[in-house]
Structure formats: C-alpha cells, structure tokens
Design an enzyme around this catalytic site. Sequence first.
Site, PDB file in Angstrom:
ATOM      1  N   LYS A  52      77.077  61.067 152.435  1.00  0.00           N
ATOM      2  CA  LYS A  52      77.584  60.017 151.547  1.00  0.00           C
ATOM      3  C   LYS A  52      77.968  58.782 152.352  1.00  0.00           C
ATOM      4  O   LYS A  52      77.656  57.656 151.992  1.00  0.00           O
ATOM      5  CB  LYS A  52      78.804  60.530 150.765  1.00  0.00           C
ATOM      6  CG  LYS A  52      78.441  61.485 149.637  1.00  0.00           C
ATOM      7  CD  LYS A  52      79.661  62.187 149.058  1.00  0.00           C
ATOM      8  CE  LYS A  52      79.212  63.252 148.052  1.00  0.00           C
ATOM      9  NZ  LYS A  52      80.285  64.108 147.581  1.00  0.00           N
ATOM     10  N   GLN A  96      86.304  65.247 147.470  1.00  0.00           N
ATOM     11  CA  GLN A  96      85.242  66.251 147.577  1.00  0.00           C
ATOM     12  C   GLN A  96      85.739  67.617 147.097  1.00  0.00           C
ATOM     13  O   GLN A  96      86.801  68.082 147.515  1.00  0.00           O
ATOM     14  CB  GLN A  96      84.750  66.330 149.031  1.00  0.00           C
ATOM     15  CG  GLN A  96      83.592  67.275 149.274  1.00  0.00           C
ATOM     16  CD  GLN A  96      82.288  66.825 148.626  1.00  0.00           C
ATOM     17  OE1 GLN A  96      82.058  65.650 148.375  1.00  0.00           O
ATOM     18  NE2 GLN A  96      81.425  67.778 148.336  1.00  0.00           N
ATOM     19  N   ASP A 119      83.136  59.817 140.382  1.00  0.00           N
ATOM     20  CA  ASP A 119      82.561  61.111 139.992  1.00  0.00           C
ATOM     21  C   ASP A 119      82.402  61.225 138.475  1.00  0.00           C
ATOM     22  O   ASP A 119      81.655  62.084 137.996  1.00  0.00           O
ATOM     23  CB  ASP A 119      83.486  62.253 140.437  1.00  0.00           C
ATOM     24  CG  ASP A 119      83.065  62.868 141.755  1.00  0.00           C
ATOM     25  OD1 ASP A 119      81.845  62.926 142.016  1.00  0.00           O
ATOM     26  OD2 ASP A 119      83.949  63.299 142.504  1.00  0.00           O
TER      27      ASP A 119
HETATM   28  N1  GUN Z   1      81.142  68.995 145.390  1.00  0.00           N
HETATM   29  C1  GUN Z   1      79.871  69.300 145.040  1.00  0.00           C
HETATM   30  N2  GUN Z   1      79.374  68.347 144.221  1.00  0.00           N
HETATM   31  C2  GUN Z   1      80.344  67.421 144.053  1.00  0.00           C
HETATM   32  C3  GUN Z   1      80.418  66.207 143.328  1.00  0.00           C
HETATM   33  O1  GUN Z   1      79.494  65.768 142.636  1.00  0.00           O
HETATM   34  N3  GUN Z   1      81.589  65.537 143.431  1.00  0.00           N
HETATM   35  C4  GUN Z   1      82.638  65.988 144.159  1.00  0.00           C
HETATM   36  N4  GUN Z   1      83.752  65.262 144.169  1.00  0.00           N
HETATM   37  N5  GUN Z   1      82.591  67.113 144.846  1.00  0.00           N
HETATM   38  C5  GUN Z   1      81.450  67.834 144.795  1.00  0.00           C
END
Ligand code: GUN
Length: 281
Positions: A52, A96, A119
């Site tokens: 990311k 996350q 998100d």
């Molecule tokens: N962990 C796995 N996929 C995601 C996601 O799309 N967002 C977040 N915040 N954590 C994740």
Amino acid sequence: MILIDGKKAAAELRAELKEEVAELKSKHNKVPGLTVILIGDLTPSQIYVRNKEKSANEVGLKSEVIKYPDSVEEKTVLEKIQELNSDETVSGILVQLPLPKHIDKQKVIEAIDPSKDVDGFHPMNVGNLSSGYESSIPCTPLGCYLLIKKIEPNLSGKKAVVVGRSNLNGKPMTQLLLKENCTVTITHSKTKDLKAECLEADIIVAAVGIPELVRGDWVKKDAIVIDVGINKTDNGIVGDVHFGEVSKNAKALTPVPGGVGPMTIACLLKNTIDCFKRSQI
Ligand code: GUN
C-alpha cells in the site's frame, strides 16, 4: 476465455490517479495523504501494508505508516485515530485488519471520521452505500466492480451470484451490483445448493475463503467469474475458484494472484484521492 489482467488494470488506474494527484497538487498546493495503522507483526498484514505504501508513493500521495506492537492498548490506538481525524494533512485513515483480540474492531472502525474512512467500513459509509448515496466503497469489491465493468459495461438485468456475505466483500459487492440493476443472490455457508445457484449466474463473485470451491460444472458457459480468494494450500496460493476447470467454461476469469489483489490497492489510492477531493469542497 478472457483472462482478466488485474495487474494491468491496476497499473492503468494508478497512471490515471497519478495524473489526478499532479492536477490536485497544482490546484490546491497540497497532495492527498494516506495514513495506515499497522498493529502487530502478522506477515500478510505487513506485506499488504508495504504494498500500500509503495503504491501510494508511486502515484504521489503523502503516505505514512504508524506501527504498534501487538500489546498496544486500545486507548492508544483510539487516541491516535482522534489525532489523525483532526490532522488536515491526512485525507484517509486505514487500520489494517485483523486486530489483536483485546482491541474492539467495531470501536476502532467507528472512531475513524467517516469522511476519512478509506476502507468504507464505518457504519455511516455502509449505510450511505446501501441507500445509494455518495460514500467510500470498500476497496476489494470496488476493484471487482471495475474489473467486471471493463468486460461488460452494461450489467442491467444480469443475474449475479455473490458467494460469501462478509462486511468486507460480499455485502458491499451486492450493493454495487444492485446499483447496476443486476438481480443479485447472496449465498453463504448455509446455502442449500450452491452449485445450482451458481449455475444461474451471468456473474459470479467468489469471496468465501474456501480453496477452489467453485468448480467447472458450477459455471454457466459465458459467465464472468471474479475470484477474491487468497488461500494458502500445500500446492501454493489458490483462489476460491478452480481455475483450471472454470477457465474452460467462463467467458472471463480473474487469476489468483494477479486478478483482484492489485485492484484492491489501486482502489485504496482512489478512495484516498476521493476523500481529499470531497474535503476541498
Ligand atoms: N485486511 C485485509 N483486507 C483488508 C482491507 O481491505 N482493509 C483493512 N483495513 N484491512 C484488511
């Protein structure tokens, strides 16, 4: 069969976003900022977060990762989120998942200012999406949606079957397909005859986390099949779709890896930019 190239689609989206960031920079004299909070040392989470950060830098976003040990107190995280909520240089906040057990996930999600919730997990954004109002849209279903639209721009009247009912994928995916006038069936672990449901579908989105669940004889000829699964098995990483079998029937299919995954990250960047743009109005 069309092999849906998520890597290429994501690279194209990132190139568009990079141009957009440059335009925003010249217009506002600042760039959108993404802050990711990473708790603990789970390897998959660390890999996601590194990707990311790399992608955010590539399109010219301001990017920051805040790391805490597994033992961090919930209060510390909530206070940090409050600080980021009032920081004007932060356009988007992502915590996350998964979180350590002693931290209440719902509390954390609800602490994030909905206008910075990249998100799309905050109840305000979930509600806005289901009401058809402007909202942040969860990155994975948004990525799936963009890939489907590339193959079939007019989805009106299509039968879609979503396998999996999670808040992360299945439910928001359903909302996006409904908005496009699909007839959507949500299926899950208690669905009686999953094969029969899938055989009706023009579009299948599989997001259940069961390796190679969707078989060749579950898929109508010419269906579009999107595989969200990332499952570790003795034979390496596989999706929720049996690629070898389904590729013989489907009109279009995403590979794992190289399908939905890269689009998820590109959509996170898009959401960050969209949050920034809404904050400038
Ligand atoms: N962990 C796995 N996929 C995601 C996601 O799309 N967002 C977040 N915040 N954590 C994740």
